[in-house]
Motif scaffolding. Structure first.
Motif, PDB file in Angstrom:
ATOM      1  N   THR A  44      11.659  31.396  65.447  1.00  0.00           N
ATOM      2  CA  THR A  44      10.818  32.475  65.647  1.00  0.00           C
ATOM      3  C   THR A  44       9.875  32.451  66.708  1.00  0.00           C
ATOM      4  OG1 THR A  44      11.184  33.596  63.388  1.00  0.00           O
ATOM      5  CG2 THR A  44       9.701  34.836  64.784  1.00  0.00           C
ATOM      6  N   ARG A  48       9.595  33.893  70.487  1.00  0.00           N
ATOM      7  CA  ARG A  48       8.409  34.477  70.983  1.00  0.00           C
ATOM      8  C   ARG A  48       7.740  33.720  72.155  1.00  0.00           C
ATOM      9  NH1 ARG A  48       8.780  39.429  69.865  1.00  0.00           N
ATOM     10  NH2 ARG A  48       6.509  39.445  70.711  1.00  0.00           N
ATOM     11  N   GLN A 111      13.855  41.246  72.975  1.00  0.00           N
ATOM     12  CA  GLN A 111      14.219  40.433  71.452  1.00  0.00           C
ATOM     13  C   GLN A 111      15.158  41.070  70.713  1.00  0.00           C
ATOM     14  OE1 GLN A 111      11.429  40.460  68.298  1.00  0.00           O
ATOM     15  NE2 GLN A 111      10.476  42.196  69.152  1.00  0.00           N
ATOM     16  N   THR A 224       6.432  36.724  63.485  1.00  0.00           N
ATOM     17  CA  THR A 224       6.571  37.783  64.706  1.00  0.00           C
ATOM     18  C   THR A 224       5.060  38.603  64.842  1.00  0.00           C
ATOM     19  OG1 THR A 224       9.013  37.781  64.824  1.00  0.00           O
ATOM     20  CG2 THR A 224       7.794  39.618  65.942  1.00  0.00           C
ATOM     21  N   TRP A 227       2.060  36.115  65.583  1.00  0.00           N
ATOM     22  CA  TRP A 227       2.135  35.583  67.166  1.00  0.00           C
ATOM     23  C   TRP A 227       1.675  36.806  68.054  1.00  0.00           C
ATOM     24  CZ3 TRP A 227       3.653  31.309  69.968  1.00  0.00           C
ATOM     25  CH2 TRP A 227       4.167  31.616  71.176  1.00  0.00           C
ATOM     26  N   THR A 228       2.538  38.137  67.761  1.00  0.00           N
ATOM     27  CA  THR A 228       2.226  38.977  68.581  1.00  0.00           C
ATOM     28  C   THR A 228       0.680  39.519  68.485  1.00  0.00           C
ATOM     29  OG1 THR A 228       4.661  40.082  68.148  1.00  0.00           O
ATOM     30  CG2 THR A 228       2.694  41.635  69.032  1.00  0.00           C
ATOM     31  N   GLN A 231      -1.070  36.837  70.864  1.00  0.00           N
ATOM     32  CA  GLN A 231      -0.755  37.135  72.208  1.00  0.00           C
ATOM     33  C   GLN A 231      -1.347  38.243  72.748  1.00  0.00           C
ATOM     34  OE1 GLN A 231       3.225  36.404  73.807  1.00  0.00           O
ATOM     35  NE2 GLN A 231       3.316  38.522  73.934  1.00  0.00           N
TER      36      GLN A 231
END
Length: 244
Positions: A44, A48, A111, A224, A227-228, A231
């Motif tokens: 994953t 990403r 994705q 996910t 991380w999102t 980011q």
């Protein structure tokens, strides 16, 4: 028609499965019985990371939309009785700025194929005629192929299953709340408005989904969203939105 029976898709699914199992075997000496779950998380992260350029493009597009918001609102006022003219003028404005109003959708679209391949591996008991060994791997004793909703319906949900899924769902919900507070959605000037209550509910959709998908997919979702959020926080600082 089962799309996974198509030669190209079947090959891609098989390669995805083989890749996951290879990573699982590689890290097994370090992560032990949790190696498959860790492999899902690592894959994953790789996915990403590969989407970072699209994330940057999306952040720049969001910054542009916030800068263009006053001009877009002006177009809406002038052409509110002529939707076709409004659409033409809006697209012309974006073209003049060298951008597209759809750039923000690129990370999701990019994705989607990868998520589709991974999810296919997570739900099929056999891959290319071979038993899917990944689903028999466990995280704290819970099979990666098990779902919280499925275990409850079958009456087989134990304390371990409840705890593992509760932690994952809590992480996703916490990230959703952090996203809502730290990254409020700017008012759109070129599209329909989202009511505040509906927007708040949408933030938690992923947490609800995690209760119905296999544990492997829930791990993918949790990694996910974490991380999102990270980011987007970094990119929001790099590409701040224009003041209302």
């Amino acid at each position: 028609m089962d799309l996974t029976s198509l030669p190209l898709i079947s090959t891609l699914v098989s390669l995805t499965y083989d890749g996951l199992m290879a990573v699982t075997s590689l890290i097994a000496p370090v992560s032990g019985h949790a190696s498959a779950a860790v492999a899902v998380a690592l894959v994953t992260l790789v996915v990403r990371a590969g989407l970072i350029p699209l994330g940057v493009a999306s952040a720049r597009a969001e910054q542009l939309r916030s800068r263009l918001a006053p001009r877009l609102r002006d177009l809406q006022k002038r052409h509110r009785r002529d939707p076709e003219r409004l659409q033409r003028e809006t697209m012309a404005l974006y073209r003049a700025e060298g951008a597209s109003p759809f750039t923000g959708c690129l990370p999701v679209l990019a994705q989607a194929p990868v998520l589709g391949l991974l999810y296919t591996v997570f739900i099929h008991s056999s891959i290319a005629g071979r038993p899917n060994a990944l689903l028999d791997e466990t995280l704290l004793g819970v099979p990666l192929g098990a779902s919280l909703a499925g275990e409850i319906v079958q009456g087989t949900a134990g304390a371990g299953t409840a705890i593992v899924f509760a932690v994952i769902i809590a992480v996703i919900a916490a990230v959703a709340e952090a996203t809502r507070r730290l990254l409020p959605v700017p008012t759109s000037a070129d599209g329909p408005q989202v009511p505040g209550g509906a927007l708040g509910a949408l933030q938690y959709t992923t947490a609800v989904i995690a209760a119905f998908v296999p544990l492997a997919a829930a791990i993918y979702l949790a990694v996910t969203v974490v991380w999102t959020l990270g980011q987007r926080l970094v990119l929001r600082r790099r590409y701040p939105l224009a003041s209302p």
